[in-house]
Design a protein around this motif. Structure first.
Motif, PDB file in Angstrom:
ATOM      1  N   LEU A   1      -8.825   3.839   1.448  1.00 26.81           N
ATOM      2  CA  LEU A   1      -8.521   2.898   2.524  1.00 26.81           C
ATOM      3  C   LEU A   1      -9.474   3.143   3.683  1.00 26.81           C
ATOM      4  CD1 LEU A   1      -4.646   3.344   2.541  1.00 26.81           C
ATOM      5  CD2 LEU A   1      -5.953   1.504   1.464  1.00 26.81           C
ATOM      6  N   ARG A   2      -9.562   2.179   4.586  1.00 19.52           N
ATOM      7  CA  ARG A   2     -10.327   2.400   5.809  1.00 19.52           C
ATOM      8  C   ARG A   2      -9.755   3.611   6.514  1.00 19.52           C
ATOM      9  NH1 ARG A   2      -9.606  -2.988   8.394  1.00 19.52           N
ATOM     10  NH2 ARG A   2      -9.508  -3.950   6.363  1.00 19.52           N
ATOM     11  N   GLY A   3     -10.597   4.469   7.000  1.00 20.58           N
ATOM     12  CA  GLY A   3     -10.129   5.671   7.673  1.00 20.58           C
ATOM     13  C   GLY A   3     -10.066   6.880   6.751  1.00 20.58           C
ATOM     14  N   GLY A   4     -10.281   6.669   5.448  1.00 19.35           N
ATOM     15  CA  GLY A   4     -10.341   7.782   4.522  1.00 19.35           C
ATOM     16  C   GLY A   4      -9.072   8.111   3.759  1.00 19.35           C
ATOM     17  N   ASP A   5      -7.929   7.515   4.135  1.00 17.88           N
ATOM     18  CA  ASP A   5      -6.702   7.748   3.365  1.00 17.88           C
ATOM     19  C   ASP A   5      -6.882   7.170   1.966  1.00 17.88           C
ATOM     20  OD1 ASP A   5      -5.422   8.900   5.533  1.00 17.88           O
ATOM     21  OD2 ASP A   5      -4.285   7.100   6.048  1.00 17.88           O
ATOM     22  N   ARG A   6      -6.047   7.626   1.037  1.00 19.51           N
ATOM     23  CA  ARG A   6      -6.044   7.093  -0.323  1.00 19.51           C
ATOM     24  C   ARG A   6      -4.709   6.435  -0.582  1.00 19.51           C
ATOM     25  NH1 ARG A   6     -10.678   7.937  -2.350  1.00 19.51           N
ATOM     26  NH2 ARG A   6     -10.233   6.897  -4.277  1.00 19.51           N
ATOM     27  N   SER A   7      -4.711   5.408  -1.415  1.00 14.93           N
ATOM     28  CA  SER A   7      -3.465   4.762  -1.822  1.00 14.93           C
ATOM     29  C   SER A   7      -3.503   4.551  -3.325  1.00 14.93           C
ATOM     30  CB  SER A   7      -3.259   3.430  -1.115  1.00 14.93           C
ATOM     31  OG  SER A   7      -4.057   2.430  -1.692  1.00 14.93           O
ATOM     32  N   LEU A   8      -2.317   4.368  -3.892  1.00 15.87           N
ATOM     33  CA  LEU A   8      -2.244   3.995  -5.293  1.00 15.87           C
ATOM     34  C   LEU A   8      -2.781   2.574  -5.436  1.00 15.87           C
ATOM     35  CD1 LEU A   8       1.289   5.307  -6.324  1.00 15.87           C
ATOM     36  CD2 LEU A   8      -0.949   6.357  -6.769  1.00 15.87           C
TER      37      LEU A   8
ATOM     38  N   THR B   1       0.843  -1.183   0.000  1.00 18.31           N
ATOM     39  CA  THR B   1       0.000   0.000   0.000  1.00 18.31           C
ATOM     40  C   THR B   1       0.878   1.232   0.000  1.00 18.31           C
ATOM     41  OG1 THR B   1      -1.697  -1.180   1.243  1.00 18.31           O
ATOM     42  CG2 THR B   1      -1.787   1.218   1.292  1.00 18.31           C
ATOM     43  N   VAL B   2       0.689   2.077  -0.987  1.00 16.46           N
ATOM     44  CA  VAL B   2       1.411   3.348  -1.061  1.00 16.46           C
ATOM     45  C   VAL B   2       0.389   4.467  -0.895  1.00 16.46           C
ATOM     46  CG1 VAL B   2       2.822   4.879  -2.480  1.00 16.46           C
ATOM     47  CG2 VAL B   2       3.230   2.409  -2.522  1.00 16.46           C
ATOM     48  N   ARG B   3       0.385   5.046   0.305  1.00 19.57           N
ATOM     49  CA  ARG B   3      -0.544   6.133   0.584  1.00 19.57           C
ATOM     50  C   ARG B   3      -0.136   7.388  -0.179  1.00 19.57           C
ATOM     51  NH1 ARG B   3      -0.733   2.994   5.081  1.00 19.57           N
ATOM     52  NH2 ARG B   3      -2.723   2.842   6.131  1.00 19.57           N
ATOM     53  N   VAL B   4      -1.143   8.150  -0.616  1.00 16.67           N
ATOM     54  CA  VAL B   4      -0.895   9.404  -1.321  1.00 16.67           C
ATOM     55  C   VAL B   4      -1.793  10.497  -0.738  1.00 16.67           C
ATOM     56  CG1 VAL B   4      -0.013   8.499  -3.502  1.00 16.67           C
ATOM     57  CG2 VAL B   4      -2.467   8.640  -3.160  1.00 16.67           C
ATOM     58  N   CYS B   5      -1.226  11.687  -0.588  1.00 18.82           N
ATOM     59  CA  CYS B   5      -1.988  12.838  -0.104  1.00 18.82           C
ATOM     60  C   CYS B   5      -2.467  13.651  -1.309  1.00 18.82           C
ATOM     61  CB  CYS B   5      -1.144  13.683   0.838  1.00 18.82           C
ATOM     62  SG  CYS B   5       0.263  14.488   0.067  1.00 18.82           S
ATOM     63  N   ASP B   6      -3.276  14.659  -1.045  1.00 25.77           N
ATOM     64  CA  ASP B   6      -3.839  15.476  -2.124  1.00 25.77           C
ATOM     65  C   ASP B   6      -2.759  16.101  -3.009  1.00 25.77           C
ATOM     66  OD1 ASP B   6      -6.399  14.869  -1.264  1.00 25.77           O
ATOM     67  OD2 ASP B   6      -6.661  16.747  -0.159  1.00 25.77           O
TER      68      ASP B   6
ATOM     69  N   ASP C   1       8.315   7.137   7.049  1.00 25.20           N
ATOM     70  CA  ASP C   1       8.206   6.388   5.799  1.00 25.20           C
ATOM     71  C   ASP C   1       6.871   6.545   5.081  1.00 25.20           C
ATOM     72  OD1 ASP C   1       6.466   4.703   7.211  1.00 25.20           O
ATOM     73  OD2 ASP C   1       7.781   2.959   7.112  1.00 25.20           O
ATOM     74  N   GLY C   2       5.909   7.210   5.714  1.00 26.44           N
ATOM     75  CA  GLY C   2       4.611   7.430   5.088  1.00 26.44           C
ATOM     76  C   GLY C   2       3.645   6.279   5.235  1.00 26.44           C
ATOM     77  N   SER C   3       4.056   5.187   5.822  1.00 28.58           N
ATOM     78  CA  SER C   3       3.196   4.013   5.921  1.00 28.58           C
ATOM     79  C   SER C   3       2.174   4.095   7.037  1.00 28.58           C
ATOM     80  CB  SER C   3       4.030   2.740   6.075  1.00 28.58           C
ATOM     81  OG  SER C   3       4.705   2.744   7.312  1.00 28.58           O
ATOM     82  N   SER C   4       2.358   5.043   7.935  1.00 25.55           N
ATOM     83  CA  SER C   4       1.463   5.138   9.093  1.00 25.55           C
ATOM     84  C   SER C   4       0.155   5.862   8.774  1.00 25.55           C
ATOM     85  CB  SER C   4       2.164   5.862  10.228  1.00 25.55           C
ATOM     86  OG  SER C   4       2.378   7.218   9.862  1.00 25.55           O
ATOM     87  N   GLY C   5       0.072   6.429   7.599  1.00 17.90           N
ATOM     88  CA  GLY C   5      -1.112   7.208   7.273  1.00 17.90           C
ATOM     89  C   GLY C   5      -0.915   8.683   7.546  1.00 17.90           C
ATOM     90  N   VAL C   6       0.184   9.059   8.165  1.00 16.91           N
ATOM     91  CA  VAL C   6       0.508  10.466   8.373  1.00 16.91           C
ATOM     92  C   VAL C   6       1.338  10.890   7.176  1.00 16.91           C
ATOM     93  CG1 VAL C   6       1.656  12.143   9.843  1.00 16.91           C
ATOM     94  CG2 VAL C   6       0.486  10.172  10.862  1.00 16.91           C
ATOM     95  N   LEU C   7       0.748  11.697   6.301  1.00 18.38           N
ATOM     96  CA  LEU C   7       1.383  12.039   5.054  1.00 18.38           C
ATOM     97  C   LEU C   7       1.975  13.444   5.084  1.00 18.38           C
ATOM     98  CD1 LEU C   7      -1.438  10.629   2.797  1.00 18.38           C
ATOM     99  CD2 LEU C   7       0.811   9.640   3.135  1.00 18.38           C
TER     100      LEU C   7
END
Length: 117
Positions: free
Chosen positions: A31-38, A1-6, A109-115
């Protein structure tokens, strides 16, 4: 999972010539919680990975990709590192990084959902 911000979505959309909305629909998932991933392909690889040529969006790759392979999940154990290195042609090549740089990347590393903003 690679999270991406706006901001990352905007940069990636420009890179591939899509509007933000088109890019979100074609290349991301919620993703659950509203984050987006590629999105990933069925085999788990990134939709922007071009076999033998690398990343198609490299100059605008997301923060999480920029910190690879210093992700917490990869640094978890020597076995996990070896497993990832077996499938990544770039690991174990290029300049060495000092422990402080690796720790800094691991911590952010961005994996925690904090972007990044």
């Amino acid at each position: 999972t690679v999270r991406v911000c706006d901001a990352e979505i905007e940069a990636l959309a420009r890179r591939v010539g899509f509007s933000d909305a088109e890019f979100r629909a074609a290349f991301t998932r919620e993703l659950r919680g509203g984050d987006r991933s590629l999105r990933e392909r069925r085999d788990g690889t990134c939709v922007f990975d071009a076999a033998r040529r690398g990343c198609k969006v490299y100059p605008d790759r997301p923060h999480q990709c920029r910190t690879w392979p210093c992700w917490r999940a990869v640094l978890h154990s020597p076995e996990r590192w070896a497993e990832e290195a077996a499938g990544c042609p770039g690991m174990g090549r290029g300049p060495l990084h000092d422990a402080a740089s690796i720790e800094c990347a691991r911590a952010d590393d961005g994996s925690s959902g904090v972007l990044p903003r």
